[in-house]
Design an enzyme around this catalytic site. Structure first.
Site, PDB file in Angstrom:
ATOM      1  N   GLU A 242       0.683   4.250  -6.590  1.00  0.00           N
ATOM      2  CA  GLU A 242       1.857   4.650  -7.370  1.00  0.00           C
ATOM      3  C   GLU A 242       1.513   4.583  -8.859  1.00  0.00           C
ATOM      4  O   GLU A 242       1.641   3.534  -9.494  1.00  0.00           O
ATOM      5  CB  GLU A 242       3.032   3.728  -7.048  1.00  0.00           C
ATOM      6  CG  GLU A 242       3.402   3.735  -5.573  1.00  0.00           C
ATOM      7  CD  GLU A 242       4.463   2.705  -5.234  1.00  0.00           C
ATOM      8  OE1 GLU A 242       5.656   3.056  -5.227  1.00  0.00           O
ATOM      9  OE2 GLU A 242       4.099   1.548  -4.989  1.00  0.00           O
ATOM     10  N   LYS A 245       4.031   3.098 -11.573  1.00  0.00           N
ATOM     11  CA  LYS A 245       4.645   1.789 -11.396  1.00  0.00           C
ATOM     12  C   LYS A 245       4.269   0.877 -12.564  1.00  0.00           C
ATOM     13  O   LYS A 245       3.102   0.797 -12.953  1.00  0.00           O
ATOM     14  CB  LYS A 245       4.180   1.177 -10.076  1.00  0.00           C
ATOM     15  CG  LYS A 245       5.075   0.071  -9.554  1.00  0.00           C
ATOM     16  CD  LYS A 245       4.666  -0.315  -8.148  1.00  0.00           C
ATOM     17  CE  LYS A 245       5.599  -1.363  -7.573  1.00  0.00           C
ATOM     18  NZ  LYS A 245       5.212  -1.752  -6.203  1.00  0.00           N
TER      19      LYS A 245
END
Length: 384
Positions: A242, A245
């Site tokens: 991700e 993030k």
């Protein structure tokens, strides 16, 4: 498993009609074509403000009522995920105890789970236990690689890994409150493949080791020292890295895959150990033979055989599509040889597995040494 985010708890906890509408829009159109088995109402609410936690059980009850109206309350279970922060003590496992500050919502939550045969969902991360307490936790113990045992002084139970220790801490916490029928489900666990400078254990090798050993441990149904032989449901975190993030570098690198769908490291899910999906998988042979495209096969026959291998033959062929790592050299013989050998090795390296209607031919000489073929790259699912 379908999750209801914390941001939706207020509306679903306040009115039954909101829960009914959510179920109608988010579950019923997709069930049973999609195998939905759990609804997690909220996520790690003990890490959120107290007001959020207070909404969980009312929301769970409303979702359960909505499921009951649809006749699905026995097929789809309702629960909520938690972090290890839900405990005030986790070592030794037998001394596991829930944090008393969460009692106002935990007691009705556990009552609900016990009454409806729903699991207690926990997110477990031995990585953090090691990273934050390296003087107390060894890396091997966190990775399921320890050759020594940690003894629980209260029970005499022997632990060889942090994962089991954390699971049993939850079980003992439940038993301390006389909840003996609630099963534990691990809704997140994994290991990061990259971290900030001080996160030296966040490497692809360690991530591969942890998840491979985890899979083997779960599939073997060994259970834990306190629950030997007990079946355990585990979800690996996560499928993709991700990149947006926030936080330390490790926060963005828990995935099995990069966003472009290439593997971060190699892993399999049958419990036999990691399978190398890079070039060596394609060129390595169990019996010293390989399968390549025949030099006498027609272009049409090669196309048909390649199409079959990458579809009905279930060969992982995305890597030989345009712009992918194995597309070059861009030739039919090269791509067909890649697919043929993949199918051949995956299906026992038998004579029939190199048939391809006469378009395949066996060789006992490693083709990557004398033919331009895209062996040294990763393979992906393919639609031809």
């Amino acid at each position: 498993m379908i999750g209801i985010p914390n941001s939706d708890l207020l509306s679903i906890s306040q009115f039954q009609t909101n829960a009914d509408t959510w179920l109608k829009n988010s579950i019923l159109p997709y069930y049973p074509a999609t195998k939905i088995t759990y609804i997690s109402v909220g996520a790690e609410v003990t890490e959120a403000p107290t007001s959020i936690a207070a909404m969980v059980v009312p929301a769970m009850k409303n979702v359960y009522t909505a499921l009951r109206k649809a006749g699905l309350q026995r097929r789809i279970k309702v629960s909520s995920t938690h972090s290890m922060g839900v405990l005030s003590r986790s070592y030794p496992p037998s001394a596991g105890a829930f944090n008393s500050s969460h009692a106002f919502f935990l007691k009705p939550l556990l009552d609900f789970l016990a009454e409806n045969q729903s699991p207690f969902m926990i997110n477990l991360y031995p990585y953090y236990a090691y990273r934050d307490s390296q003087n107390k936790v060894s890396l091997d113990y966190a990775l399921f690689e320890s050759s020594s045992e940690v003894i629980d002084p209260n029970t005499g139970l022997l632990y060889t890994n942090m994962f089991d220790s954390q699971i049993d801490a939850i079980y003992f916490s439940l038993m301390a409150l006389n909840y003996r029928t609630i099963k534990v489900m691990v809704t997140e666990t994994g290991w990061p493949s990259k971290g900030s400078p001080k996160e030296t254990a966040a490497t692809p090798d360690n991530a591969q080791t942890y998840n491979t050993n985890l899979i083997r441990h779960v599939i073997n149904n060994t259970g834990t020292p306190a629950k030997p032989g007990a079946e355990l449901d585990v979800y690996i975190f996560s499928l993709f890295n991700e990149n947006r993030k926030p936080g330390l570098e490790s926060e963005r690198n828990w995935g099995l895959f990069y966003p472009d769908q290439t593997s971060v490291y190699n892993i399999d899910f049958d419990g036999k150990g990691a399978v190398d999906m890079t070039p060596e998988t394609n060129v390595t042979s169990s019996n010293g033979t390989w399968c390549i495209a025949s030099s006498t096969a027609s272009e049409e026959d090669l196309k048909n055989a390649l199409n079959w291998a990458c579809n009905s033959g279930n060969v992982d062929c995305t890597a030989i599509q345009p712009s992918q790592a194995c597309y070059e050299p861009d030739s039919l013989v090269s791509h067909a040889s890649y697919a043929f050998n993949s199918y051949y090795q995956q299906n026992g390296a038998t004579d029939i597995a190199c048939g391809f209607g006469g378009s395949g031919v066996k060789t006992n000489k490693n083709p990557s040494t004398y033919i331009k073929m895209p062996f040294f790259c990763q393979q992906k699912p393919f639609i031809f």
